[in-house]
Design a protein around this motif. Structure first.
Motif, PDB file in Angstrom:
ATOM      1  N   ARG A  39       0.883  -1.149   0.000  1.00 31.11           N
ATOM      2  CA  ARG A  39       0.000   0.000   0.000  1.00 31.11           C
ATOM      3  C   ARG A  39       0.916   1.191   0.000  1.00 31.11           C
ATOM      4  O   ARG A  39       1.970   1.149   0.588  1.00 31.11           O
ATOM      5  CB  ARG A  39      -0.859  -0.017   1.279  1.00 31.11           C
ATOM      6  CG  ARG A  39      -1.810   1.121   1.338  1.00 31.11           C
ATOM      7  CD  ARG A  39      -2.021   1.629   2.733  1.00 31.11           C
ATOM      8  NE  ARG A  39      -0.886   1.488   3.595  1.00 31.11           N
ATOM      9  CZ  ARG A  39       0.217   2.199   3.521  1.00 31.11           C
ATOM     10  NH1 ARG A  39       0.392   3.124   2.624  1.00 31.11           N
ATOM     11  NH2 ARG A  39       1.178   1.989   4.366  1.00 31.11           N
ATOM     12  N   GLU A  80       2.249  -8.062   6.715  1.00 29.39           N
ATOM     13  CA  GLU A  80       2.633  -6.747   6.217  1.00 29.39           C
ATOM     14  C   GLU A  80       3.805  -6.853   5.238  1.00 29.39           C
ATOM     15  O   GLU A  80       4.107  -5.921   4.521  1.00 29.39           O
ATOM     16  CB  GLU A  80       2.999  -5.884   7.443  1.00 29.39           C
ATOM     17  CG  GLU A  80       3.222  -4.426   7.190  1.00 29.39           C
ATOM     18  CD  GLU A  80       4.684  -4.092   6.993  1.00 29.39           C
ATOM     19  OE1 GLU A  80       5.530  -4.902   7.405  1.00 29.39           O
ATOM     20  OE2 GLU A  80       4.976  -3.041   6.414  1.00 29.39           O
ATOM     21  N   PHE A 109      -8.356  -0.384  -3.980  1.00 26.97           N
ATOM     22  CA  PHE A 109      -9.304   0.305  -3.109  1.00 26.97           C
ATOM     23  C   PHE A 109      -8.677   1.618  -2.662  1.00 26.97           C
ATOM     24  O   PHE A 109      -7.478   1.667  -2.364  1.00 26.97           O
ATOM     25  CB  PHE A 109      -9.635  -0.566  -1.888  1.00 26.97           C
ATOM     26  CG  PHE A 109     -10.572   0.123  -0.941  1.00 26.97           C
ATOM     27  CD1 PHE A 109     -11.915   0.257  -1.248  1.00 26.97           C
ATOM     28  CD2 PHE A 109     -10.106   0.679   0.240  1.00 26.97           C
ATOM     29  CE1 PHE A 109     -12.781   0.920  -0.390  1.00 26.97           C
ATOM     30  CE2 PHE A 109     -10.961   1.337   1.104  1.00 26.97           C
ATOM     31  CZ  PHE A 109     -12.305   1.459   0.787  1.00 26.97           C
ATOM     32  N   GLY A 141      -3.177  -2.288   9.151  1.00 31.05           N
ATOM     33  CA  GLY A 141      -3.549  -3.695   9.312  1.00 31.05           C
ATOM     34  C   GLY A 141      -3.143  -4.192  10.689  1.00 31.05           C
ATOM     35  O   GLY A 141      -3.936  -4.817  11.406  1.00 31.05           O
ATOM     36  N   ARG A 142      -1.906  -3.892  11.066  1.00 30.16           N
ATOM     37  CA  ARG A 142      -1.398  -4.401  12.352  1.00 30.16           C
ATOM     38  C   ARG A 142      -2.152  -3.783  13.524  1.00 30.16           C
ATOM     39  O   ARG A 142      -2.524  -4.474  14.470  1.00 30.16           O
ATOM     40  CB  ARG A 142       0.115  -4.131  12.451  1.00 30.16           C
ATOM     41  CG  ARG A 142       0.924  -5.092  11.597  1.00 30.16           C
ATOM     42  CD  ARG A 142       2.342  -4.632  11.401  1.00 30.16           C
ATOM     43  NE  ARG A 142       2.412  -3.487  10.485  1.00 30.16           N
ATOM     44  CZ  ARG A 142       3.492  -2.746  10.300  1.00 30.16           C
ATOM     45  NH1 ARG A 142       4.599  -3.019  10.958  1.00 30.16           N
ATOM     46  NH2 ARG A 142       3.490  -1.747   9.444  1.00 30.16           N
ATOM     47  N   TYR A 194      -9.184 -12.371   2.831  1.00 31.07           N
ATOM     48  CA  TYR A 194      -9.311 -11.317   3.869  1.00 31.07           C
ATOM     49  C   TYR A 194      -9.543  -9.952   3.202  1.00 31.07           C
ATOM     50  O   TYR A 194     -10.493  -9.225   3.516  1.00 31.07           O
ATOM     51  CB  TYR A 194      -8.037 -11.356   4.704  1.00 31.07           C
ATOM     52  CG  TYR A 194      -7.768 -10.266   5.710  1.00 31.07           C
ATOM     53  CD1 TYR A 194      -8.782  -9.662   6.454  1.00 31.07           C
ATOM     54  CD2 TYR A 194      -6.455  -9.864   5.955  1.00 31.07           C
ATOM     55  CE1 TYR A 194      -8.479  -8.687   7.406  1.00 31.07           C
ATOM     56  CE2 TYR A 194      -6.138  -8.897   6.905  1.00 31.07           C
ATOM     57  CZ  TYR A 194      -7.164  -8.300   7.621  1.00 31.07           C
ATOM     58  OH  TYR A 194      -6.867  -7.338   8.554  1.00 31.07           O
ATOM     59  N   TYR A 195      -8.692  -9.625   2.222  1.00 36.53           N
ATOM     60  CA  TYR A 195      -8.822  -8.322   1.546  1.00 36.53           C
ATOM     61  C   TYR A 195     -10.109  -8.261   0.720  1.00 36.53           C
ATOM     62  O   TYR A 195     -10.785  -7.239   0.686  1.00 36.53           O
ATOM     63  CB  TYR A 195      -7.607  -8.066   0.643  1.00 36.53           C
ATOM     64  CG  TYR A 195      -6.289  -7.927   1.376  1.00 36.53           C
ATOM     65  CD1 TYR A 195      -6.223  -7.912   2.767  1.00 36.53           C
ATOM     66  CD2 TYR A 195      -5.099  -7.808   0.679  1.00 36.53           C
ATOM     67  CE1 TYR A 195      -5.012  -7.797   3.435  1.00 36.53           C
ATOM     68  CE2 TYR A 195      -3.881  -7.680   1.333  1.00 36.53           C
ATOM     69  CZ  TYR A 195      -3.842  -7.690   2.713  1.00 36.53           C
ATOM     70  OH  TYR A 195      -2.643  -7.570   3.366  1.00 36.53           O
ATOM     71  N   LEU A 249     -13.169  -7.695   2.925  1.00 41.28           N
ATOM     72  CA  LEU A 249     -13.264  -6.298   3.368  1.00 41.28           C
ATOM     73  C   LEU A 249     -13.783  -5.430   2.221  1.00 41.28           C
ATOM     74  O   LEU A 249     -14.676  -4.600   2.404  1.00 41.28           O
ATOM     75  CB  LEU A 249     -11.877  -5.783   3.815  1.00 41.28           C
ATOM     76  CG  LEU A 249     -11.357  -6.281   5.162  1.00 41.28           C
ATOM     77  CD1 LEU A 249      -9.889  -5.911   5.349  1.00 41.28           C
ATOM     78  CD2 LEU A 249     -12.181  -5.691   6.316  1.00 41.28           C
ATOM     79  N   LEU A 250     -13.234  -5.663   1.040  1.00 39.51           N
ATOM     80  CA  LEU A 250     -13.628  -4.869  -0.126  1.00 39.51           C
ATOM     81  C   LEU A 250     -15.117  -5.050  -0.442  1.00 39.51           C
ATOM     82  O   LEU A 250     -15.810  -4.095  -0.797  1.00 39.51           O
ATOM     83  CB  LEU A 250     -12.773  -5.278  -1.336  1.00 39.51           C
ATOM     84  CG  LEU A 250     -12.989  -4.485  -2.621  1.00 39.51           C
ATOM     85  CD1 LEU A 250     -12.593  -3.026  -2.439  1.00 39.51           C
ATOM     86  CD2 LEU A 250     -12.184  -5.098  -3.773  1.00 39.51           C
TER      87      LEU A 250
END
Ligand SMILES: Nc1ncnc2c1ncn2[C@@H]1O[C@H](COP(=O)(O)OP(=O)(O)OP(=O)(O)O)[C@@H](O)[C@H]1O
Length: 450
Positions: free
Chosen positions: A3, A148, A240, A291-292, A326-327, A330-331
């Motif tokens: 990101r 990450e 995103f 994220g963390r 996971y991503y 969320l999206l």
């Protein structure tokens, strides 16, 4: 994850100019104007908006019927690619009631709650539950950092001396997480509420001395970020785009934290944790570490709501193993309002994590009893010999100096104790490090590394 912060001067349209949908009333306090002065300079015409609908990877039409937020135009100038324009997604404030969930999802939530209750019951049986906080925290630090993209082998992470600052950059980043999480646990246990300031200071600790330790470290972001695009790529390659920075954005972050802190019996605490995780990640309050910090917030919330009396739950290995889904999940809340899919995925993960942490906890407790029995069988009566077993549980790789410091005994006494426990087959020499000969309890290490 990959990101990046959009470099160069960034301009965003004011919150009152959604591309296609309704605006959401801004609630929350404003921060000093000077931080944001360049964010509100640009109004976008209809022509440009129509072009966007066809030109970009984040297709606005994908978000068309979304009930959970709206799109706003953003634009700026990138040093490499020049002027860019796009759309960012702004999530609505979280609802005060449970979103529509299917029976299957409620079932998964119930199973996960049962797994969390079982984990909590095991943790409550421990005479000193804080003992197991360090190894579980280090496991979480290792896997959350691996998600990450920062990888350090778990065995090395377990071997880091808490009093030394790791020299290796990856290890320092992993260890920053341990420090930030300890800071957060202390904060909550002192009865203090989650606040933006507290999260900012956690993010500052997390990125301390890393490449993300920029002027924006430890502060809510003041530049646009995009998700799912590699460094140097154009904004339109993003998967995103979280909301533009500014007063409206900061108000939404504050609303999210207030929502977490507000008691609400109408929503199951696990569902609440999942909703808050989505909101936090979608807002993406920081330039790095979202994220963390967001995954740490899951555990903090479960602790705060009384679901877990000890914040010893390692959630990240499960999410790391399913990063793409996971991503995507969320999206899908942003594009389709798919709360059901996200909450089911989230609860499945937390339930599996609770089962895995619970199994490990049970095995560690069993091993702790077994090692203490070996100490007694070897005829070692000293209280410190038993305390050394507990220490090896909390810090599975250590030096004689560590033992001397933690048991508050002289170096010769520490040396004798270690050598007695080596003879009793409890400890073994691990290696010769720069800081001296290190020892470990191999049976404990094996449980933590499996
Ligand atoms: N489409 C999406 N919508 C909202 N959040 C997302 C989306 N895709 C990914 N995320 C979240 O963004 C996080 C990455 O943000 P960031 O890079 O700031 O965090 P990090 O802690 O540095 O990295 P990581 O989360 O990969 O460990 C992911 O872990 C995930 O939680």
């Amino acid at each position: 994850m990959r990101r990046h912060t959009v470099r160069g001067r960034s301009r965003s349209a004011p919150p009152g100019t959604p591309i296609a949908h309704r605006s959401v009333a801004f609630r929350g306090e404003n921060r000093p104007e000077k931080k944001h002065k360049w964010h509100f300079a640009f109004l976008v015409g209809l022509e440009r908006k129509q072009k966007w609908a066809y030109a970009f990877f984040v297709h606005p039409e994908k978000f068309a019927d979304n009930p959970t937020g709206f799109l706003v135009p953003i634009a700026g100038t990138d040093q490499r690619w020049g002027a860019w324009s796009h759309v960012a997604f702004v999530p609505d404030p979280l609802p005060s009631e449970t979103p529509e969930l299917s029976a299957a999802t409620f079932n998964v939530v119930a199973n996960a709650r049962a797994a969390l209750a079982a984990l909590d019951a095991s943790a409550r049986q421990l005479p000193n539950p804080a003992l197991l906080r360090q190894p579980t925290l280090r496991q979480e630090a290792q896997s959350t950092s691996a998600l990450e993209g920062t990888y350090a082998p778990l065995e090395e992470v377990l071997g880091v001396d808490a009093d030394e600052r790791p020299a290796d950059a990856a290890m320092r980043e992993v260890f920053n997480y341990v420090i930030a999480a300890e800071h957060a646990f202390d904060w909550i246990e002192d009865g203090r509420p989650l606040t933006i300031g507290m999260l900012e200071s956690m993010q500052g600790i997390l990125v301390d001395g890393t490449s993300a330790d920029t002027r924006q470290a430890g502060r809510i972001r003041t530049s646009q970020v995009v998700i799912g695009s590699h460094r140097g790529a154009q904004v339109r390659d993003a998967r995103f785009i979280p909301p533009p920075p500014g007063i409206d954005f900061e108000g939404r972050v504050r609303d999210c934290i207030d929502w977490v802190m507000q008691p609400n019996d109408a929503i199951d605490p696990l569902v609440r944790a999942g909703m808050a995780h989505y909101q936090f990640e979608t807002l993406h309050p920081f330039n790095d570490g979202n994220g963390r910090i967001g995954r740490l917030l899951i555990v903090l919330q479960l602790h705060l709501s009384g679901v877990l009396s000890e914040p010893t739950l390692t959630v990240s290995p499960w999410f790391e193993a399913r990063r793409a889904e996971y991503y995507d999940r969320l999206l899908a809340v942003s594009t389709n309002g798919d709360w059901d899919g996200w909450i089911r995925f989230f609860a499945t993960g937390v339930g599996a994590a609770a089962n895995a942490t619970g199994r490990q906890l049970t095995d560690l407790i069993r091993m702790q009893h077994e090692l203490k029995a070996r100490v007694r069988t070897a005829g070692l009566r000293a209280e410190n010999a038993v305390r050394l077993v507990d220490y090896a549980l909390a810090q599975p790789i250590f030096t004689v100096r560590n033992v001397s410091q933690h048991l508050a005994v002289t170096m010769p006494r520490a040396r004798t104790l270690v050598s007695q426990l080596v003879d009793a087959d409890v400890l073994r020499q691990y290696d010769d490090s720069t800081y001296g000969r290190r020892f470990s309890a191999p049976d404990i290490l094996a449980i933590l590394l499996r």
